[in-house]
Design a protein around this motif. Sequence first.
Motif, PDB file in Angstrom:
ATOM      1  N   LYS A 204      13.546  -1.083  44.242  1.00 19.85           N
ATOM      2  CA  LYS A 204      14.418   0.072  44.078  1.00 19.85           C
ATOM      3  C   LYS A 204      13.618   1.295  43.655  1.00 19.85           C
ATOM      4  CE  LYS A 204      18.697   1.559  41.809  1.00 19.85           C
ATOM      5  NZ  LYS A 204      19.784   1.175  40.873  1.00 19.85           N
ATOM      6  N   THR A 205      12.708   1.099  42.722  1.00 24.54           N
ATOM      7  CA  THR A 205      11.837   2.195  42.284  1.00 24.54           C
ATOM      8  C   THR A 205      10.961   2.691  43.428  1.00 24.54           C
ATOM      9  OG1 THR A 205      11.767   1.284  40.034  1.00 24.54           O
ATOM     10  CG2 THR A 205      10.056   2.859  40.632  1.00 24.54           C
ATOM     11  N   ALA A 206      10.442   1.744  44.216  1.00 26.69           N
ATOM     12  CA  ALA A 206       9.572   2.117  45.336  1.00 26.69           C
ATOM     13  C   ALA A 206      10.329   2.937  46.376  1.00 26.69           C
ATOM     14  CB  ALA A 206       8.981   0.861  45.975  1.00 26.69           C
ATOM     15  N   PHE A 207      11.540   2.511  46.731  1.00 22.79           N
ATOM     16  CA  PHE A 207      12.319   3.250  47.731  1.00 22.79           C
ATOM     17  C   PHE A 207      12.755   4.614  47.190  1.00 22.79           C
ATOM     18  CE2 PHE A 207      12.994  -0.892  49.913  1.00 22.79           C
ATOM     19  CZ  PHE A 207      12.687  -0.478  51.207  1.00 22.79           C
ATOM     20  N   GLN A 208      13.055   4.686  45.896  1.00 23.13           N
ATOM     21  CA  GLN A 208      13.440   5.966  45.312  1.00 23.13           C
ATOM     22  C   GLN A 208      12.277   6.951  45.299  1.00 23.13           C
ATOM     23  OE1 GLN A 208      15.006   4.786  41.482  1.00 23.13           O
ATOM     24  NE2 GLN A 208      17.102   4.627  42.234  1.00 23.13           N
ATOM     25  N   LYS A 209      11.071   6.462  45.066  1.00 19.61           N
ATOM     26  CA  LYS A 209       9.903   7.338  45.014  1.00 19.61           C
ATOM     27  C   LYS A 209       9.560   7.918  46.380  1.00 19.61           C
ATOM     28  CE  LYS A 209       7.545   5.561  40.904  1.00 19.61           C
ATOM     29  NZ  LYS A 209       6.322   4.904  40.362  1.00 19.61           N
ATOM     30  N   THR A 210       9.907   7.222  47.443  1.00 18.59           N
ATOM     31  CA  THR A 210       9.616   7.755  48.779  1.00 18.59           C
ATOM     32  C   THR A 210      10.435   9.001  49.078  1.00 18.59           C
ATOM     33  OG1 THR A 210      11.308   6.354  49.819  1.00 18.59           O
ATOM     34  CG2 THR A 210       9.078   5.444  49.645  1.00 18.59           C
ATOM     35  N   ALA A 211      11.643   9.087  48.491  1.00 20.43           N
ATOM     36  CA  ALA A 211      12.535  10.241  48.687  1.00 20.43           C
ATOM     37  C   ALA A 211      12.873  10.456  50.158  1.00 20.43           C
ATOM     38  CB  ALA A 211      11.919  11.505  48.088  1.00 20.43           C
ATOM     39  N   PHE A 212      12.850   9.382  50.940  1.00 21.03           N
ATOM     40  CA  PHE A 212      13.227   9.479  52.347  1.00 21.03           C
ATOM     41  C   PHE A 212      14.749   9.530  52.474  1.00 21.03           C
ATOM     42  CE2 PHE A 212       9.165   6.992  53.436  1.00 21.03           C
ATOM     43  CZ  PHE A 212       8.451   8.169  53.631  1.00 21.03           C
ATOM     44  N   PRO A 213      15.268  10.073  53.564  1.00 21.79           N
ATOM     45  CA  PRO A 213      16.711   9.980  53.825  1.00 21.79           C
ATOM     46  C   PRO A 213      17.131   8.519  53.936  1.00 21.79           C
ATOM     47  CG  PRO A 213      15.675  11.579  55.295  1.00 21.79           C
ATOM     48  CD  PRO A 213      14.570  10.848  54.603  1.00 21.79           C
ATOM     49  N   ILE A 214      18.408   8.252  53.726  1.00 20.64           N
ATOM     50  CA  ILE A 214      18.911   6.890  53.712  1.00 20.64           C
ATOM     51  C   ILE A 214      18.605   6.148  55.006  1.00 20.64           C
ATOM     52  CG2 ILE A 214      21.195   7.694  54.449  1.00 20.64           C
ATOM     53  CD1 ILE A 214      20.526   4.641  52.198  1.00 20.64           C
ATOM     54  N   TYR A 215      18.651   6.852  56.141  1.00 20.29           N
ATOM     55  CA  TYR A 215      18.448   6.160  57.415  1.00 20.29           C
ATOM     56  C   TYR A 215      16.989   5.746  57.623  1.00 20.29           C
ATOM     57  CZ  TYR A 215      17.586  11.083  58.676  1.00 20.29           C
ATOM     58  OH  TYR A 215      17.160  12.384  58.707  1.00 20.29           O
TER      59      TYR A 215
END
Length: 425
Positions: free
Chosen positions: A261-272
């Motif tokens: 979750k932390t890793a995906f949040q740090k990317t700041a990519f759009p949801i898709y």
Amino acid sequence: MEVKGKRKLLDKVSILEGASPSNPFVFSRMFLLWAFLGLVGGLIAGIYWITLEFLTHQLSAFQGWQVIPLMAGAGLLAGLIIHFIGDPGEIQLIVNNIRFNKGKLDPKNNPSMILSSLLCVASGGSLGPEAPLVQVTGSTGSWLGKMLRLKGEELRSLSIAGMASGFTALFGAPLGGSLFSLEILHHKHVVEHYQAIIPAFVASCFSYVIFAFVVHLGFGPIWDLPAYEIADKFDFALAVFFALFATALGWGFIFLTKLFKTAFQKTAFPIYINTLLGGIILGVIAYYFPLTRYFGHEQTNHLLEGQHTLVFLVLLLLFKVLAISVTVTSGWRGGFIIPLFFTGATLGLIIHHFMPEVSISLAVISCMAAINVCVTRTPLSTTILLATLTGFSYFIPILFASLTGYFLAPKEPFIASQLKEESGK
């Protein structure tokens, strides 16, 4: 005309505001409202399930390396649906709204939840349909309550009853589904909203019947475990012993999920983009370990019926936990209860390899109970659900394992909104 129509509706349903003075029974006219909600919830669940089975059958034709582009495409499309139609949220949002938003579940994002979850579950994501069903049926109860101008605990009870109808339809356990919808709302107060118990029971019973009728679902256990007989008083101690390993696995799952979750949040990519990346990872895992694909409803029986080596089971367990964590954190929609049961069953089979003299059923069901309770904090309903889903006739070993998972769970719940107190609104 619209105002007159609403007034006319309110006049017609005003008879639900209590029992007739001449009625000598406990039966209240509110029973009709709870029953109606259960029927609607069962119908919604039935239509959803039929659609899911159709899509799953169509997409299951993709095998081998084809699962990688399939799941990548499904993730991208699901993410685009969420991005453009609306974010339906996750189980944490449902719990938060029930407890701190006066029981109101907003139905405006139901189309997004239905479409995205159907794609995610049918393509082979490691999340099940329980969370989408709870969101849709719970918000239906909330909408119905607002139409009838219910407030406070009456509105909250109707939302919880709607949630219970969704749980029950999927699990086929009216009592377990009702208690689950209450237990999951708080990390320690099982009956925090005790007023909703009877509404949840009534809605669950009617949902159970209509769902079974719509999908022609057979009554009885869905997972086949060998018959179990209590051989010794130490079986209860064994249940606790097995639960210790499952609880440790639950801790590992929670830690891994927070890490992703932390890793995906740090990317700041759009949801898709996140759902696309999640789909690629899930596709690669499913290519090497096909049993990790899907949420485990049918795969659990394949697992229990097969003859698997210890090495295979250990790798399957590790990659299934990884798959669930990626599915949860990358934005894919669904519920993690049945997938956790699958991981518990896998761990039980691993333990049985080392202790072949012990009942395989006891090892499997103890691990299934403990890991789910460690994550969801639902000891009572998990015990009843597993007894119903497996036909396990002895509640006490399951309860011992469930309580072990509950009391040895991390202090901070996996579902963070379970921890909040009323003053933290």
